[in-house]
Design a protein around this motif. Structure first.
Motif, PDB file in Angstrom:
ATOM      1  N   VAL A   1      -9.759  15.382 -18.054  1.00 46.50           N
ATOM      2  CA  VAL A   1     -10.092  16.203 -16.894  1.00 46.50           C
ATOM      3  C   VAL A   1     -10.205  15.291 -15.675  1.00 46.50           C
ATOM      4  CG1 VAL A   1     -11.832  17.717 -15.869  1.00 46.50           C
ATOM      5  CG2 VAL A   1     -11.297  17.902 -18.301  1.00 46.50           C
ATOM      6  N   LEU A   2      -9.527  15.664 -14.592  1.00 44.92           N
ATOM      7  CA  LEU A   2      -9.620  14.922 -13.339  1.00 44.92           C
ATOM      8  C   LEU A   2     -11.014  15.163 -12.766  1.00 44.92           C
ATOM      9  CD1 LEU A   2      -8.154  13.194 -11.203  1.00 44.92           C
ATOM     10  CD2 LEU A   2      -7.414  15.324 -10.135  1.00 44.92           C
ATOM     11  N   THR A   3     -11.838  14.132 -12.749  1.00 42.46           N
ATOM     12  CA  THR A   3     -13.228  14.308 -12.334  1.00 42.46           C
ATOM     13  C   THR A   3     -13.535  13.773 -10.941  1.00 42.46           C
ATOM     14  OG1 THR A   3     -13.849  12.237 -13.418  1.00 42.46           O
ATOM     15  CG2 THR A   3     -14.133  14.285 -14.684  1.00 42.46           C
ATOM     16  N   GLU A   4     -12.620  12.952 -10.401  1.00 41.79           N
ATOM     17  CA  GLU A   4     -12.921  12.320  -9.112  1.00 41.79           C
ATOM     18  C   GLU A   4     -11.618  11.932  -8.409  1.00 41.79           C
ATOM     19  OE1 GLU A   4     -16.088   8.854  -7.990  1.00 41.79           O
ATOM     20  OE2 GLU A   4     -14.803   8.447  -9.707  1.00 41.79           O
ATOM     21  N   ILE A   5     -11.512  12.276  -7.137  1.00 44.16           N
ATOM     22  CA  ILE A   5     -10.418  11.821  -6.282  1.00 44.16           C
ATOM     23  C   ILE A   5     -11.052  10.964  -5.195  1.00 44.16           C
ATOM     24  CG2 ILE A   5      -8.663  12.505  -4.601  1.00 44.16           C
ATOM     25  CD1 ILE A   5      -8.132  14.988  -6.302  1.00 44.16           C
ATOM     26  N   LEU A   6     -10.704   9.683  -5.189  1.00 40.16           N
ATOM     27  CA  LEU A   6     -11.312   8.734  -4.256  1.00 40.16           C
ATOM     28  C   LEU A   6     -10.515   8.560  -2.970  1.00 40.16           C
ATOM     29  CD1 LEU A   6     -12.228   6.063  -6.934  1.00 40.16           C
ATOM     30  CD2 LEU A   6     -13.767   7.709  -5.860  1.00 40.16           C
ATOM     31  N   VAL A   7      -9.212   8.816  -3.026  1.00 32.72           N
ATOM     32  CA  VAL A   7      -8.345   8.679  -1.845  1.00 32.72           C
ATOM     33  C   VAL A   7      -7.686  10.035  -1.608  1.00 32.72           C
ATOM     34  CG1 VAL A   7      -6.440   7.410  -0.794  1.00 32.72           C
ATOM     35  CG2 VAL A   7      -7.944   6.248  -2.421  1.00 32.72           C
ATOM     36  N   GLN A   8      -7.974  10.628  -0.478  1.00 33.31           N
ATOM     37  CA  GLN A   8      -7.510  11.974  -0.157  1.00 33.31           C
ATOM     38  C   GLN A   8      -6.080  11.974   0.393  1.00 33.31           C
ATOM     39  OE1 GLN A   8      -9.452  14.619  -1.012  1.00 33.31           O
ATOM     40  NE2 GLN A   8     -10.832  13.075  -1.806  1.00 33.31           N
ATOM     41  N   GLN A   9      -5.486  13.149   0.362  1.00 36.15           N
ATOM     42  CA  GLN A   9      -4.158  13.341   0.940  1.00 36.15           C
ATOM     43  C   GLN A   9      -4.147  12.851   2.384  1.00 36.15           C
ATOM     44  OE1 GLN A   9      -2.399  17.129   0.036  1.00 36.15           O
ATOM     45  NE2 GLN A   9      -1.325  17.188   1.968  1.00 36.15           N
ATOM     46  N   GLY A  10      -3.121  12.077   2.746  1.00 36.69           N
ATOM     47  CA  GLY A  10      -3.005  11.543   4.095  1.00 36.69           C
ATOM     48  C   GLY A  10      -3.649  10.175   4.269  1.00 36.69           C
TER      49      GLY A  10
ATOM     50  N   VAL B   1      -2.132  -1.205  -3.218  1.00 34.27           N
ATOM     51  CA  VAL B   1      -1.546  -1.220  -4.551  1.00 34.27           C
ATOM     52  C   VAL B   1      -2.603  -1.656  -5.556  1.00 34.27           C
ATOM     53  CG1 VAL B   1       0.110  -2.482  -5.991  1.00 34.27           C
ATOM     54  CG2 VAL B   1       0.817  -1.598  -3.772  1.00 34.27           C
ATOM     55  N   ARG B   2      -2.629  -1.004  -6.695  1.00 39.29           N
ATOM     56  CA  ARG B   2      -3.538  -1.264  -7.810  1.00 39.29           C
ATOM     57  C   ARG B   2      -4.998  -0.931  -7.515  1.00 39.29           C
ATOM     58  NH1 ARG B   2      -0.706  -5.997  -7.653  1.00 39.29           N
ATOM     59  NH2 ARG B   2       1.203  -5.986  -8.832  1.00 39.29           N
ATOM     60  N   SER B   3      -5.249  -0.202  -6.423  1.00 39.72           N
ATOM     61  CA  SER B   3      -6.633   0.200  -6.156  1.00 39.72           C
ATOM     62  C   SER B   3      -6.938   1.497  -6.905  1.00 39.72           C
ATOM     63  CB  SER B   3      -6.877   0.359  -4.647  1.00 39.72           C
ATOM     64  OG  SER B   3      -6.093   1.397  -4.118  1.00 39.72           O
ATOM     65  N   HIS B   4      -8.200   1.694  -7.196  1.00 37.32           N
ATOM     66  CA  HIS B   4      -8.694   2.873  -7.932  1.00 37.32           C
ATOM     67  C   HIS B   4      -8.652   4.076  -6.994  1.00 37.32           C
ATOM     68  CE1 HIS B   4     -12.427   4.614 -10.210  1.00 37.32           C
ATOM     69  NE2 HIS B   4     -11.363   5.336 -10.423  1.00 37.32           N
TER      70      HIS B   4
ATOM     71  N   ASP C   1       0.849  -1.194   0.000  1.00 38.00           N
ATOM     72  CA  ASP C   1       0.000   0.000   0.000  1.00 38.00           C
ATOM     73  C   ASP C   1       0.879   1.238   0.000  1.00 38.00           C
ATOM     74  OD1 ASP C   1       0.934   0.329   2.629  1.00 38.00           O
ATOM     75  OD2 ASP C   1      -0.893  -0.475   3.519  1.00 38.00           O
ATOM     76  N   GLY C   2       0.238   2.388  -0.127  1.00 35.40           N
ATOM     77  CA  GLY C   2       0.954   3.657  -0.109  1.00 35.40           C
ATOM     78  C   GLY C   2       0.057   4.762   0.404  1.00 35.40           C
ATOM     79  N   GLU C   3       0.672   5.782   0.953  1.00 34.23           N
ATOM     80  CA  GLU C   3      -0.080   6.929   1.469  1.00 34.23           C
ATOM     81  C   GLU C   3      -0.011   8.064   0.457  1.00 34.23           C
ATOM     82  OE1 GLU C   3       0.288  10.301   4.926  1.00 34.23           O
ATOM     83  OE2 GLU C   3       0.931   8.262   5.424  1.00 34.23           O
ATOM     84  N   ILE C   4      -1.153   8.669   0.187  1.00 32.68           N
ATOM     85  CA  ILE C   4      -1.187   9.822  -0.713  1.00 32.68           C
ATOM     86  C   ILE C   4      -0.544  10.988   0.022  1.00 32.68           C
ATOM     87  CG2 ILE C   4      -2.619  11.365  -2.092  1.00 32.68           C
ATOM     88  CD1 ILE C   4      -2.705   8.340  -2.925  1.00 32.68           C
ATOM     89  N   ALA C   5       0.619  11.414  -0.447  1.00 30.21           N
ATOM     90  CA  ALA C   5       1.344  12.505   0.199  1.00 30.21           C
ATOM     91  C   ALA C   5       0.823  13.862  -0.262  1.00 30.21           C
ATOM     92  CB  ALA C   5       2.842  12.396  -0.092  1.00 30.21           C
TER      93      ALA C   5
END
Length: 79
Positions: free
Chosen positions: A56-65, A70-73, A17-21
């Protein structure tokens, strides 16, 4: 319009996994293929993630922090 799923890439064999920085683009922003879209923190390193396509970026599903597997939308781009 076609939708492109932005998936969290795997940077190493052991990465689970990874954290959205940091999101470098916001919903509604135009992005080009290969342009840096976000930064992900994994295994104490920060890696830049390029956009998989143009549109166009229309959706952010995982927010900063937040952490994602891995490989998730994590976001959606519409062409």
């Amino acid at each position: 319009m076609a939708k492109i799923k932005v998936l969290l890439p795997q940077f190493g064999m052991g990465m689970q996994d990874g954290e959205i920085a940091n999101w470098l683009k916001a919903v509604g922003d135009r992005v080009e293929a290969g342009e840096i879209l976000l930064e992900v923190e994994a295994a104490k390193t920060t890696v830049e993630v390029p956009s998989p396509g143009s549109g166009v970026l229309t959706e952010i599903l995982v927010q900063q922090g937040e952490t994602a597997d891995v490989r998730s939308h994590i976001a959606t781009i519409e062409t």
